[in-house]
Design a protein around this motif. Structure first.
Motif, PDB file in Angstrom:
ATOM      1  N   GLY A  87      10.452  24.568  43.917  1.00  0.00           N
ATOM      2  CA  GLY A  87      10.740  23.881  42.661  1.00  0.00           C
ATOM      3  C   GLY A  87       9.538  23.781  41.746  1.00  0.00           C
ATOM      4  O   GLY A  87       8.678  24.649  41.721  1.00  0.00           O
ATOM      5  N   GLY A  88       9.484  22.683  41.014  1.00  0.00           N
ATOM      6  CA  GLY A  88       8.483  22.512  39.973  1.00  0.00           C
ATOM      7  C   GLY A  88       9.076  22.895  38.623  1.00  0.00           C
ATOM      8  O   GLY A  88      10.297  22.947  38.454  1.00  0.00           O
ATOM      9  N   ARG A  89       8.216  23.203  37.668  1.00  0.00           N
ATOM     10  CA  ARG A  89       8.715  23.597  36.345  1.00  0.00           C
ATOM     11  C   ARG A  89       9.055  25.075  36.250  1.00  0.00           C
ATOM     12  O   ARG A  89       9.780  25.489  35.352  1.00  0.00           O
ATOM     13  N   ALA A  90       8.525  25.889  37.144  1.00  0.00           N
ATOM     14  CA  ALA A  90       8.746  27.339  37.077  1.00  0.00           C
ATOM     15  C   ALA A  90      10.222  27.748  37.041  1.00  0.00           C
ATOM     16  O   ALA A  90      10.581  28.664  36.296  1.00  0.00           O
ATOM     17  N   PRO A  91      11.109  27.121  37.825  1.00  0.00           N
ATOM     18  CA  PRO A  91      12.503  27.588  37.828  1.00  0.00           C
ATOM     19  C   PRO A  91      13.186  27.593  36.455  1.00  0.00           C
ATOM     20  O   PRO A  91      14.051  28.421  36.204  1.00  0.00           O
ATOM     21  N   GLU A  92      12.772  26.698  35.548  1.00  0.00           N
ATOM     22  CA  GLU A  92      13.442  26.652  34.247  1.00  0.00           C
ATOM     23  C   GLU A  92      13.259  27.947  33.462  1.00  0.00           C
ATOM     24  O   GLU A  92      14.112  28.304  32.659  1.00  0.00           O
ATOM     25  N   TYR A  93      12.148  28.667  33.673  1.00  0.00           N
ATOM     26  CA  TYR A  93      11.997  29.948  32.987  1.00  0.00           C
ATOM     27  C   TYR A  93      12.204  31.141  33.919  1.00  0.00           C
ATOM     28  O   TYR A  93      12.611  32.212  33.470  1.00  0.00           O
ATOM     29  N   LEU A  94      11.964  30.962  35.225  1.00  0.00           N
ATOM     30  CA  LEU A  94      12.222  32.069  36.149  1.00  0.00           C
ATOM     31  C   LEU A  94      13.694  32.479  36.104  1.00  0.00           C
ATOM     32  O   LEU A  94      14.028  33.653  36.274  1.00  0.00           O
ATOM     33  N   ARG A  95      14.577  31.513  35.860  1.00  0.00           N
ATOM     34  CA  ARG A  95      16.016  31.811  35.823  1.00  0.00           C
ATOM     35  C   ARG A  95      16.420  32.649  34.622  1.00  0.00           C
ATOM     36  O   ARG A  95      17.569  33.073  34.528  1.00  0.00           O
ATOM     37  N   THR A  96      15.494  32.893  33.708  1.00  0.00           N
ATOM     38  CA  THR A  96      15.795  33.748  32.556  1.00  0.00           C
ATOM     39  C   THR A  96      15.487  35.219  32.835  1.00  0.00           C
ATOM     40  O   THR A  96      15.730  36.071  31.984  1.00  0.00           O
ATOM     41  N   HIS A  97      14.956  35.516  34.014  1.00  0.00           N
ATOM     42  CA  HIS A  97      14.616  36.898  34.386  1.00  0.00           C
ATOM     43  C   HIS A  97      15.744  37.474  35.235  1.00  0.00           C
ATOM     44  O   HIS A  97      16.001  37.001  36.343  1.00  0.00           O
ATOM     45  N   GLU A  98      16.379  38.503  34.729  1.00  0.00           N
ATOM     46  CA  GLU A  98      17.524  39.088  35.427  1.00  0.00           C
ATOM     47  C   GLU A  98      17.162  39.616  36.808  1.00  0.00           C
ATOM     48  O   GLU A  98      17.963  39.528  37.738  1.00  0.00           O
ATOM     49  N   GLU A  99      15.934  40.147  36.969  1.00  0.00           N
ATOM     50  CA  GLU A  99      15.540  40.661  38.285  1.00  0.00           C
ATOM     51  C   GLU A  99      15.442  39.533  39.317  1.00  0.00           C
ATOM     52  O   GLU A  99      15.703  39.746  40.503  1.00  0.00           O
ATOM     53  N   VAL A 100      15.099  38.336  38.886  1.00  0.00           N
ATOM     54  CA  VAL A 100      15.084  37.181  39.780  1.00  0.00           C
ATOM     55  C   VAL A 100      16.513  36.834  40.201  1.00  0.00           C
ATOM     56  O   VAL A 100      16.805  36.630  41.381  1.00  0.00           O
ATOM     57  N   LEU A 101      17.412  36.771  39.228  1.00  0.00           N
ATOM     58  CA  LEU A 101      18.810  36.438  39.518  1.00  0.00           C
ATOM     59  C   LEU A 101      19.458  37.491  40.416  1.00  0.00           C
ATOM     60  O   LEU A 101      20.210  37.157  41.337  1.00  0.00           O
TER      61      LEU A 101
END
Length: 196
Positions: A87-101
């Motif tokens: 967690g932390g603040r990173a997930p709020e922008y990591l979820r905008t990367h299609e390769e992550v999803l």
């Protein structure tokens, strides 16, 4: 038996939720590859330390520089046995990367073990994989994960392939549940006797 685990991190991810699982999982013999979109192996992410001091929300301060040991563009999720989403603040922008999803979807499609806590489930919600799960997350994320189709539980939870916790104070129970899901046998041993 050693497992190969993928951990997705980013700038200002929660320090304890990155460092502690990474160290604990490697300590028991698992190989953990840490990746971040738009960063290469050898680069670092900045972490944040979130503390709970009785305020209405957590207090945040600068943590450490955490070195990545793999490059997201070079990894193939099919070569991994499990996934960790801190967690932390990173997930709020990591979820905008299609390769992550896409990587997250692979682990759910294949029913491989996934451990996530705090704000990490924001990524799982964005990937569309939570429908029908029972889980927890940081309480401020509850509405988001419920909107993604899960039912909320107010404690460390294991449902099928998913282990979730609310924040780093859940580490002992959360990590134990994840190790159990991985089939990791951690036995108590007696320390070696010191020579007189």
């Amino acid at each position: 038996m050693s497992k190969r685990i993928l951990m997705i991190v980013g700038d200002f991810g929660e320090d304890y939720e990155i460092m502690v699982p990474y160290q604990a999982l490697t300590m028991v013999g698992h190989e953990v590859d840490t990746v971040c979109p738009e960063k290469e192996a050898g680069e670092t992410v900045k972490t944040a330390i979130h503390d709970f001091r009785g305020d209405q929300t957590y207090v945040e301060s600068r943590g450490h520089d955490f070195e990545l040991n793999a490059t997201l563009d070079d990894v193939d999720p099919s070569e991994y046995d499990a996934l960790v989403v801190p967690g932390g603040r990173a997930p709020e922008y990591l979820r905008t990367h299609e390769e992550v999803l896409d990587a997250v979807r692979h682990f759910f499609d294949e029913e491989k073990p996934v451990a996530s806590l705090c704000h990490g489930p924001q990524i799982l919600a964005a990937a569309g994989v939570l429908d029908g799960y029972e889980m927890t997350a940081y309480p401020a994320v509850r509405a988001e994960v419920e909107a993604a189709g899960c039912s909320w539980v107010d404690e460390v939870t294991v449902d099928r392939n998913l282990v979730t916790g609310q924040a780093w104070p859940d580490h002992p129970e959360w990590l134990a549940a994840f190790l159990d899901l991985l089939g990791t046998d951690v036995s108590e041993t007696e320390p070696a006797a010191a020579d007189d």
